[in-house]
Every structure is written in structure tokens, then in C-alpha cells.
Design a protein around this motif. Structure first.
Motif, PDB file in Angstrom:
ATOM      1  N   LYS A   1      43.487  -2.069   8.058  1.00  0.00           N
ATOM      2  CA  LYS A   1      44.661  -3.307   7.965  1.00  0.00           C
ATOM      3  C   LYS A   1      43.680  -4.440   8.439  1.00  0.00           C
ATOM      4  CE  LYS A   1      48.823  -1.095   8.864  1.00  0.00           C
ATOM      5  NZ  LYS A   1      50.082  -0.995   9.866  1.00  0.00           N
ATOM      6  N   ASP A   2      42.880  -4.433   9.580  1.00  0.00           N
ATOM      7  CA  ASP A   2      42.180  -5.656   9.823  1.00  0.00           C
ATOM      8  C   ASP A   2      40.893  -5.819   8.943  1.00  0.00           C
ATOM      9  OD1 ASP A   2      43.536  -5.450  12.215  1.00  0.00           O
ATOM     10  OD2 ASP A   2      42.065  -4.446  13.484  1.00  0.00           O
ATOM     11  N   GLU A   3      40.554  -4.845   8.283  1.00  0.00           N
ATOM     12  CA  GLU A   3      39.614  -5.116   7.360  1.00  0.00           C
ATOM     13  C   GLU A   3      40.007  -5.552   5.965  1.00  0.00           C
ATOM     14  OE1 GLU A   3      36.243  -1.907   9.075  1.00  0.00           O
ATOM     15  OE2 GLU A   3      37.186  -1.381   7.167  1.00  0.00           O
ATOM     16  N   LYS A   4      41.242  -5.575   6.101  1.00  0.00           N
ATOM     17  CA  LYS A   4      41.981  -5.973   4.603  1.00  0.00           C
ATOM     18  C   LYS A   4      41.947  -5.169   3.394  1.00  0.00           C
ATOM     19  CE  LYS A   4      42.204  -9.887   6.615  1.00  0.00           C
ATOM     20  NZ  LYS A   4      43.498 -10.528   7.502  1.00  0.00           N
ATOM     21  N   PHE A   5      41.848  -3.670   3.809  1.00  0.00           N
ATOM     22  CA  PHE A   5      41.962  -2.814   2.835  1.00  0.00           C
ATOM     23  C   PHE A   5      43.263  -2.273   2.829  1.00  0.00           C
ATOM     24  CE2 PHE A   5      37.131  -2.249   3.826  1.00  0.00           C
ATOM     25  CZ  PHE A   5      36.895  -1.994   2.516  1.00  0.00           C
ATOM     26  N   LEU A   6      44.092  -2.480   3.651  1.00  0.00           N
ATOM     27  CA  LEU A   6      45.613  -1.839   3.754  1.00  0.00           C
ATOM     28  C   LEU A   6      46.487  -3.058   4.140  1.00  0.00           C
ATOM     29  CD1 LEU A   6      45.211   1.612   5.401  1.00  0.00           C
ATOM     30  CD2 LEU A   6      45.318   1.031   3.094  1.00  0.00           C
ATOM     31  N   GLU A   7      47.603  -3.236   3.494  1.00  0.00           N
ATOM     32  CA  GLU A   7      48.537  -4.096   3.804  1.00  0.00           C
ATOM     33  C   GLU A   7      49.922  -3.335   4.317  1.00  0.00           C
ATOM     34  OE1 GLU A   7      48.977  -5.905   0.099  1.00  0.00           O
ATOM     35  OE2 GLU A   7      46.927  -6.957   0.340  1.00  0.00           O
TER      36      GLU A   7
ATOM     37  N   GLY B   1      38.191   3.516  -5.863  1.00  0.00           N
ATOM     38  CA  GLY B   1      39.350   3.398  -7.130  1.00  0.00           C
ATOM     39  C   GLY B   1      40.273   4.629  -7.079  1.00  0.00           C
ATOM     40  N   ASP B   2      39.839   5.650  -6.314  1.00  0.00           N
ATOM     41  CA  ASP B   2      40.864   6.954  -6.381  1.00  0.00           C
ATOM     42  C   ASP B   2      42.072   6.410  -5.740  1.00  0.00           C
ATOM     43  OD1 ASP B   2      38.654   8.279  -7.198  1.00  0.00           O
ATOM     44  OD2 ASP B   2      37.974   9.146  -5.219  1.00  0.00           O
ATOM     45  N   TRP B   3      42.272   5.680  -4.901  1.00  0.00           N
ATOM     46  CA  TRP B   3      43.535   5.078  -4.206  1.00  0.00           C
ATOM     47  C   TRP B   3      43.808   3.772  -4.963  1.00  0.00           C
ATOM     48  CZ3 TRP B   3      45.041   5.859   1.329  1.00  0.00           C
ATOM     49  CH2 TRP B   3      45.132   7.235   1.743  1.00  0.00           C
ATOM     50  N   GLU B   4      44.418   3.636  -5.636  1.00  0.00           N
ATOM     51  CA  GLU B   4      44.645   2.417  -6.716  1.00  0.00           C
ATOM     52  C   GLU B   4      45.432   1.279  -6.124  1.00  0.00           C
ATOM     53  OE1 GLU B   4      43.760   1.675  -9.972  1.00  0.00           O
ATOM     54  OE2 GLU B   4      43.011   3.509 -10.633  1.00  0.00           O
ATOM     55  N   PRO B   5      45.012   0.055  -6.348  1.00  0.00           N
ATOM     56  CA  PRO B   5      45.762  -1.106  -5.668  1.00  0.00           C
ATOM     57  C   PRO B   5      47.261  -1.007  -5.784  1.00  0.00           C
ATOM     58  CG  PRO B   5      43.788  -1.590  -7.072  1.00  0.00           C
ATOM     59  CD  PRO B   5      44.088  -0.270  -7.349  1.00  0.00           C
ATOM     60  N   GLY B   6      47.889  -1.015  -4.680  1.00  0.00           N
ATOM     61  CA  GLY B   6      49.316  -1.206  -4.525  1.00  0.00           C
ATOM     62  C   GLY B   6      49.757   0.315  -4.251  1.00  0.00           C
TER      63      GLY B   6
ATOM     64  N   GLY C   1      56.558   0.285   4.442  1.00  0.00           N
ATOM     65  CA  GLY C   1      55.227   1.433   4.584  1.00  0.00           C
ATOM     66  C   GLY C   1      53.936   0.833   4.398  1.00  0.00           C
ATOM     67  N   VAL C   2      52.887   1.328   4.280  1.00  0.00           N
ATOM     68  CA  VAL C   2      51.353   0.760   4.342  1.00  0.00           C
ATOM     69  C   VAL C   2      51.133   1.088   2.843  1.00  0.00           C
ATOM     70  CG1 VAL C   2      49.208   0.899   5.305  1.00  0.00           C
ATOM     71  CG2 VAL C   2      51.318   1.218   6.834  1.00  0.00           C
ATOM     72  N   PHE C   3      50.626   0.123   2.293  1.00  0.00           N
ATOM     73  CA  PHE C   3      50.091   0.065   0.886  1.00  0.00           C
ATOM     74  C   PHE C   3      48.551  -0.489   0.656  1.00  0.00           C
ATOM     75  CE2 PHE C   3      54.463  -0.536   1.083  1.00  0.00           C
ATOM     76  CZ  PHE C   3      54.976   0.277  -0.128  1.00  0.00           C
ATOM     77  N   VAL C   4      47.788   0.240  -0.254  1.00  0.00           N
ATOM     78  CA  VAL C   4      46.486  -0.168  -0.664  1.00  0.00           C
ATOM     79  C   VAL C   4      46.592  -1.617  -1.066  1.00  0.00           C
ATOM     80  CG1 VAL C   4      44.498   0.107  -2.027  1.00  0.00           C
ATOM     81  CG2 VAL C   4      45.774   2.134  -1.269  1.00  0.00           C
ATOM     82  N   ARG C   5      45.421  -2.389  -0.621  1.00  0.00           N
ATOM     83  CA  ARG C   5      45.617  -3.831  -0.927  1.00  0.00           C
ATOM     84  C   ARG C   5      45.591  -4.144  -2.513  1.00  0.00           C
ATOM     85  NH1 ARG C   5      38.841  -4.797  -0.343  1.00  0.00           N
ATOM     86  NH2 ARG C   5      38.336  -3.374  -1.963  1.00  0.00           N
ATOM     87  N   SER C   6      46.198  -5.161  -2.822  1.00  0.00           N
ATOM     88  CA  SER C   6      46.698  -5.374  -4.241  1.00  0.00           C
ATOM     89  C   SER C   6      45.318  -5.482  -5.072  1.00  0.00           C
ATOM     90  CB  SER C   6      47.599  -6.684  -4.483  1.00  0.00           C
ATOM     91  OG  SER C   6      47.089  -7.725  -3.850  1.00  0.00           O
TER      92      SER C   6
ATOM     93  N   ARG D   1      34.801  -6.501  -0.664  1.00  0.00           N
ATOM     94  CA  ARG D   1      35.387  -6.985  -1.958  1.00  0.00           C
ATOM     95  C   ARG D   1      34.657  -7.088  -2.928  1.00  0.00           C
ATOM     96  NH1 ARG D   1      36.183 -12.877  -0.741  1.00  0.00           N
ATOM     97  NH2 ARG D   1      37.113 -12.722  -2.825  1.00  0.00           N
ATOM     98  N   PHE D   2      33.369  -6.719  -2.902  1.00  0.00           N
ATOM     99  CA  PHE D   2      32.478  -6.721  -4.099  1.00  0.00           C
ATOM    100  C   PHE D   2      31.401  -5.509  -4.179  1.00  0.00           C
ATOM    101  CE2 PHE D   2      33.399 -11.075  -3.310  1.00  0.00           C
ATOM    102  CZ  PHE D   2      33.900 -11.656  -4.469  1.00  0.00           C
ATOM    103  N   LYS D   3      31.165  -5.244  -5.408  1.00  0.00           N
ATOM    104  CA  LYS D   3      29.912  -4.244  -5.940  1.00  0.00           C
ATOM    105  C   LYS D   3      29.208  -5.228  -6.639  1.00  0.00           C
ATOM    106  CE  LYS D   3      33.294  -0.260  -5.902  1.00  0.00           C
ATOM    107  NZ  LYS D   3      33.729   0.785  -6.582  1.00  0.00           N
ATOM    108  N   MET D   4      27.849  -4.861  -6.625  1.00  0.00           N
ATOM    109  CA  MET D   4      26.930  -5.077  -7.460  1.00  0.00           C
ATOM    110  C   MET D   4      26.622  -4.081  -8.571  1.00  0.00           C
ATOM    111  SD  MET D   4      26.479  -7.633  -5.807  1.00  0.00           S
ATOM    112  CE  MET D   4      24.909  -8.461  -6.567  1.00  0.00           C
ATOM    113  N   GLY D   5      26.776  -4.688  -9.776  1.00  0.00           N
ATOM    114  CA  GLY D   5      26.537  -3.813 -11.252  1.00  0.00           C
ATOM    115  C   GLY D   5      25.337  -4.081 -11.681  1.00  0.00           C
TER     116      GLY D   5
END
Length: 253
Positions: free
Chosen positions: A59-65, A26-31, A71-76, A244-248
Motif C-alpha cells: 500500500k505504501d508503494e502504491k501497488f495496492l489500494e 499483470g497476473d494480478w490485473e488492475p482492480g 477490501g484491498v485491491f490492486v491499483r487501478s 510505474r514503468f517498464k522499458m520496452g
């Protein structure tokens, strides 16, 4: 003394790993707009070609768009934390399975798709957890869970044959309220569960069912559910896409 363990991965993969961690944490926020290639090239002291390779991996891993001309952005969407403890207790009569109910609370659309139901010889670790002898069988229920129309988890649940045969557990249809509610109704309430969590590369089945991009690993949860007298009534192998997921887990002491 042993020599230090050196990271011998290509530099582009190492840079992608650093950026991936910033996104997952989350250091790099969505968008957020990604720094320019020149800024990244200076930061990582490398060539523009290497930076482009690192960004393409993400980008291939869907982390960046990428947005043409912008430009290039962090996934939403940020990585979603799932709390397994929310799904232990059976649903109240007439209520949907808790996994579905929790998704609704989060404002997500959810559904399950059944893949397979039948008696099988389970994997060794499942047979061991259920106390089965060599060649022993169990009732398998396989399904995919979707959140907002994206595959979120692949679930293989196994049940003792003497408990499941001839019941809705052996029926291909979805179970209203989920298996915990049915097991409670059958006289096998959930008393506790053990979870073992691991991360590993996806199998072909998981890669295709969960639409895994590139070499993203899966989170595997190996779960044993116990009823009275520590009787194992369900053993589940659940996998989720790790990008896409973390276990809490919330633990009160």
C-alpha cells in the motif's frame, strides 16, 4: 562448493516481493480484489500480522489500494511500458517532441518542467562519453516529465559546450520539437544511440522529484546520442519510478 545464497529478508518483505511481481507482470490485473488475509496466511504459511505488514508495504508503494469496509485491491493502473526507440527520430517541423506526441496517442496528458540550464562540470561517466578532459564543462538541461500530472521521468541531458553555447540548448525555455529536432536543424542529425539500463535505489533528488514511495527503486537509462562520424552530441541520464514503468525494446533481426 559455495553455500546457497539465502534470502534473509523479513518474511513480510519476501511476501510483498512475490505479490509485487504478480502485479508488475499483470497476473494480478488492475482492480482485482486481493485474497483475504486468511487465504494469504494459508498460502504463505505465516501469521496474520505478517500478512498485514506485507500488504502495508505494498500500500505504501502504491501497488495496492485499500477501500474501507470493502477490501484491498490492486491499483487501478498497470505498469506502463515505454519504448525508447519511439523518441530517437526528431519530430517533424512544427510538431511537438515525440515523447509528448506519443503520450497524446496513448490518451495521456503530458508536459515538461524545466529545472536547470547552464554550464557545469558533468559526472565522470558523462565526461568520459563526451571525451572531455579533466575539469571540462558541458551544457546541462534538467527537466521533469509529467504524465497525467504525475512525475514520470527526471532527465539530465548534457551537450558539448562548443555545440550548445549561444543556442537554444543553453536557453532555459523548452525547445519546440525537442532537442533532436534542434540538433538536426543545427546540422547534427541523430544517427544512433547507445542505451545502458540499470535499476538502483533512488537518490534524494530522484526520491523527491519523482515522488518515490518507500524504497521503490528507479530505472536509470544512460544514453549517448551520436551524429555523423560517431560524434557524441548528447549524453542523458534519465530515471523513471520502477513501480510505474517498464522499458520496452523491439529488435528486428
Amino acid at each position: 562448493m559455495p553455500e546457497p545464497h539465502e534470502d534473509k529478508r523479513p518474511l513480510a518483505e519476501r511476501i510483498a516481493a512475490e505479490i509485487r511481481k504478480l502485479i508488475m507482470s499483470g497476473d494480478w490485473e488492475p482492480g482485482r480484489k486481493v485474497p483475504t488475509n486468511e487465504e494469504l496466511r494459508t498460502q504463505f504459511k505465516t501469521s496474520n500480522v505478517t500478512i498485514q505488514r506485507a500488504l502495508q508495504i505494498l500500500k505504501d508503494e502504491k501497488f495496492l489500494e485499500g477501500q474501507a469496509g470493502v477490501g484491498v485491491f490492486v491499483r487501478s493502473e498497470r505498469a506502463q511500458t515505454i519504448q525508447p526507440a519511439h523518441f530517437i527520430a526528431p519530430s517533424e517541423p512544427g510538431q511537438p517532441y515525440r515523447w509528448l506526441a506519443e503520450a497524446t496517442k496513448r490518451g495521456q496528458r503530458s508536459k515538461y518542467k524545466m529545472l536547470e540550464v547552464g554550464e557545469v562540470v558533468p559526472p565522470v561517466e558523462v565526461a568520459r562519453a563526451m571525451g572531455l578532459g579533466e575539469g571540462g564543462t558541458a551544457v546541462l538541461r534538467s527537466r521533469i516529465g509529467f504524465l497525467d500530472d504525475q512525475p514520470a521521468e527526471l532527465v539530465h541531458s548534457y551537450y558539448p559546450v562548443e555545440l550548445a553555447r549561444g543556442t537554444r540548448l543553453a536557453d532555459r525555455r523548452l525547445i519546440p520539437g525537442g532537442s533532436p529536432a534542434l540538433l538536426k536543424e543545427m546540422g547534427y542529425p541523430t544517427r544512433s544511440q547507445d542505451d545502458a539500463v540499470a535499476a538502483r535505489p533512488a537518490t534524494t533528488e530522484e526520491y523527491e522529484a519523482l515522488e518515490i514511495p518507500r524504497d521503490v527503486p528507479v530505472i536509470e537509462v544512460f544514453r549517448i546520442v551520436y551524429s555523423d562520424n560517431d560524434k557524441p552530441i548528447e549524453v542523458t541520464i534519465l530515471t523513471k519510478p520502477a513501480h510505474r514503468f517498464k522499458m520496452g525494446y523491439h529488435i528486428e533481426l
